[in-house]
Design a protein around this motif. Structure first.
Motif, PDB file in Angstrom:
ATOM      1  N   LEU A  14       0.835  -1.203   0.000  1.00 52.25           N
ATOM      2  CA  LEU A  14       0.000   0.000   0.000  1.00 52.25           C
ATOM      3  C   LEU A  14       0.868   1.252   0.000  1.00 52.25           C
ATOM      4  O   LEU A  14       0.608   2.197  -0.759  1.00 52.25           O
ATOM      5  CB  LEU A  14      -0.923  -0.010   1.211  1.00 52.25           C
ATOM      6  CG  LEU A  14      -1.792   1.240   1.423  1.00 52.25           C
ATOM      7  CD1 LEU A  14      -2.785   1.405   0.275  1.00 52.25           C
ATOM      8  CD2 LEU A  14      -2.530   1.158   2.767  1.00 52.25           C
ATOM      9  N   SER A  17       2.193   2.050  -3.417  1.00 53.90           N
ATOM     10  CA  SER A  17       1.217   1.954  -4.504  1.00 53.90           C
ATOM     11  C   SER A  17       1.165   3.199  -5.379  1.00 53.90           C
ATOM     12  O   SER A  17       0.376   3.255  -6.329  1.00 53.90           O
ATOM     13  CB  SER A  17      -0.182   1.654  -3.940  1.00 53.90           C
ATOM     14  OG  SER A  17      -0.630   2.684  -3.079  1.00 53.90           O
ATOM     15  N   VAL A 163      -0.892   7.992   0.028  1.00 49.06           N
ATOM     16  CA  VAL A 163      -1.549   7.219  -1.029  1.00 49.06           C
ATOM     17  C   VAL A 163      -2.909   6.761  -0.508  1.00 49.06           C
ATOM     18  O   VAL A 163      -3.132   6.634   0.702  1.00 49.06           O
ATOM     19  CB  VAL A 163      -0.709   5.992  -1.452  1.00 49.06           C
ATOM     20  CG1 VAL A 163       0.565   6.430  -2.152  1.00 49.06           C
ATOM     21  CG2 VAL A 163      -0.383   5.103  -0.256  1.00 49.06           C
ATOM     22  N   GLU A 164      -3.829   6.529  -1.439  1.00 48.13           N
ATOM     23  CA  GLU A 164      -5.169   6.050  -1.069  1.00 48.13           C
ATOM     24  C   GLU A 164      -5.591   4.997  -2.073  1.00 48.13           C
ATOM     25  O   GLU A 164      -5.436   5.174  -3.286  1.00 48.13           O
ATOM     26  CB  GLU A 164      -6.167   7.202  -1.044  1.00 48.13           C
ATOM     27  CG  GLU A 164      -7.518   6.784  -0.479  1.00 48.13           C
ATOM     28  CD  GLU A 164      -8.405   7.973  -0.158  1.00 48.13           C
ATOM     29  OE1 GLU A 164      -9.594   7.742   0.168  1.00 48.13           O
ATOM     30  OE2 GLU A 164      -7.918   9.120  -0.229  1.00 48.13           O
ATOM     31  N   ARG A 165      -6.122   3.909  -1.571  1.00 50.74           N
ATOM     32  CA  ARG A 165      -6.555   2.808  -2.427  1.00 50.74           C
ATOM     33  C   ARG A 165      -7.757   2.121  -1.791  1.00 50.74           C
ATOM     34  O   ARG A 165      -7.676   1.649  -0.659  1.00 50.74           O
ATOM     35  CB  ARG A 165      -5.406   1.801  -2.626  1.00 50.74           C
ATOM     36  CG  ARG A 165      -5.724   0.709  -3.629  1.00 50.74           C
ATOM     37  CD  ARG A 165      -4.488  -0.162  -3.880  1.00 50.74           C
ATOM     38  NE  ARG A 165      -4.084  -0.882  -2.687  1.00 50.74           N
ATOM     39  CZ  ARG A 165      -3.013  -1.667  -2.611  1.00 50.74           C
ATOM     40  NH1 ARG A 165      -2.209  -1.789  -3.664  1.00 50.74           N
ATOM     41  NH2 ARG A 165      -2.714  -2.303  -1.492  1.00 50.74           N
ATOM     42  N   ARG A 169      -6.278   4.803   3.396  1.00 47.17           N
ATOM     43  CA  ARG A 169      -5.264   5.841   3.203  1.00 47.17           C
ATOM     44  C   ARG A 169      -4.014   5.485   4.007  1.00 47.17           C
ATOM     45  O   ARG A 169      -4.099   5.023   5.155  1.00 47.17           O
ATOM     46  CB  ARG A 169      -5.802   7.198   3.659  1.00 47.17           C
ATOM     47  CG  ARG A 169      -4.786   8.350   3.579  1.00 47.17           C
ATOM     48  CD  ARG A 169      -5.371   9.614   4.183  1.00 47.17           C
ATOM     49  NE  ARG A 169      -6.490  10.099   3.389  1.00 47.17           N
ATOM     50  CZ  ARG A 169      -6.375  11.022   2.438  1.00 47.17           C
ATOM     51  NH1 ARG A 169      -5.185  11.540   2.159  1.00 47.17           N
ATOM     52  NH2 ARG A 169      -7.425  11.430   1.786  1.00 47.17           N
TER      53      ARG A 169
END
Length: 276
Positions: A14, A17, A163-165, A169
């Motif tokens: 993550l 990413s 980053v955010e997925r 976050r």
């Protein structure tokens, strides 16, 4: 609070990413066309971690092998590949001593993983092993940080990012201003903090101290000469046609092939000491 970023492969993946792995694999395949074999029949990713690049090669129908020293990373890579329905061989081994008994058209080491090689002997041993696993027209691609990140007044990359997925976050600090490079050993103890929030739930914090060995371009060249098993083909400052000296360069990516004449006398499987 959890400690050990390499013991938490999901969090590590993550945190990284922000990388466009599919686009990077496009470039790697383009370099194969330009500098070596065309479409590689087999790919080996060293110090693979979650094996994102190896998994992307596998998704494209290319036989892929991922090698890493950490058991948690190997388990995660194999589990993710199985969940994605891609064929991936995962090997737990040391990047300075491994011997898989076969050769590959493309070997890659991504995300500055050579920073885990703490001295020249380890780097030379690693180069020997990588060369021993290359096919006749095979390429070894090494991605390292740009030298100005440690030596220049204006680094090309930031030590902090978010980053955010999928609604999750991660706020990442990989290195603090107080983390200094030892001028003798060129090793820094990088303090890493990853703060993960999912929806409205409480934050999960992962903290670690990761030893980082800085390698300059001239030191890399010296290690290659000491090994004698590889010769440089090209060097880029990004995944593309950016020169290392270009102001926009942010990586140091070197492409090697097996040296004509083959390396140092006595070079063989397991001949060099491993790293922990």
């Amino acid at each position: 609070m959890t400690t050990g970023i390499y013991d938490d492969p999901w969090a590590y993946e993550l945190a990284c990413s922000f990388r466009d792995v599919a686009a990077e694999v496009d470039v790697l395949l383009g370099w194969c066309d330009r500098h070596g074999t065309s479409r590689p029949g087999g790919v080996l990713e060293l110090a693979a971690g979650p094996a994102e690049h190896a998994r992307e090669f596998a998704r494209r129908g290319i036989a892929a092998t991922a090698l890493d020293l950490h058991p948690a990373m190997c388990e995660y890579a194999a589990e993710r590949a199985g969940r994605e329905g891609v064929a991936l061989e995962v090997v737990q081994d040391d990047m300075t001593t491994f011997d898989l008994g076969r050769r590959f058209d493309l070997v890659v080491t991504m995300l500055d993983s050579t920073s885990h090689l703490m001295d020249l002997d380890a780097f030379v041993a690693h180069l020997d092993r990588a060369a021993a696993h290359l096919s006749g027209r095979g390429l070894y691609v090494v991605e390292m940080s740009h030298p100005r990140d440690r030596l220049g007044d204006e680094p090309t990359t930031s030590t902090g990012w978010t980053v955010e997925r999928g609604g999750t976050r991660a706020t990442v600090r990989w290195g603090e201003p107080s983390d200094r490079l030892d001028p003798v050993t060129q090793i820094s103890a990088d303090h890493v903090t990853v703060t993960i929030t999912e929806g409205a739930g409480p934050a999960r914090i992962i903290q670690d101290v990761v030893p980082y060995r800085f390698w300059s371009a001239t030191e890399l060249d010296a290690a290659v000469r000491l090994s004698g098993a590889l010769e440089p083909v090209a060097r880029y400052g990004d995944f593309g046609d950016v020169a290392l000296t270009d102001p926009g360069a942010w990586r140091m990516i070197t492409i090697f092939r097996r040296a004509r004449g083959g390396g140092r006398p006595g070079q063989g499987a397991g001949a060099q000491p491993g790293i922990g």
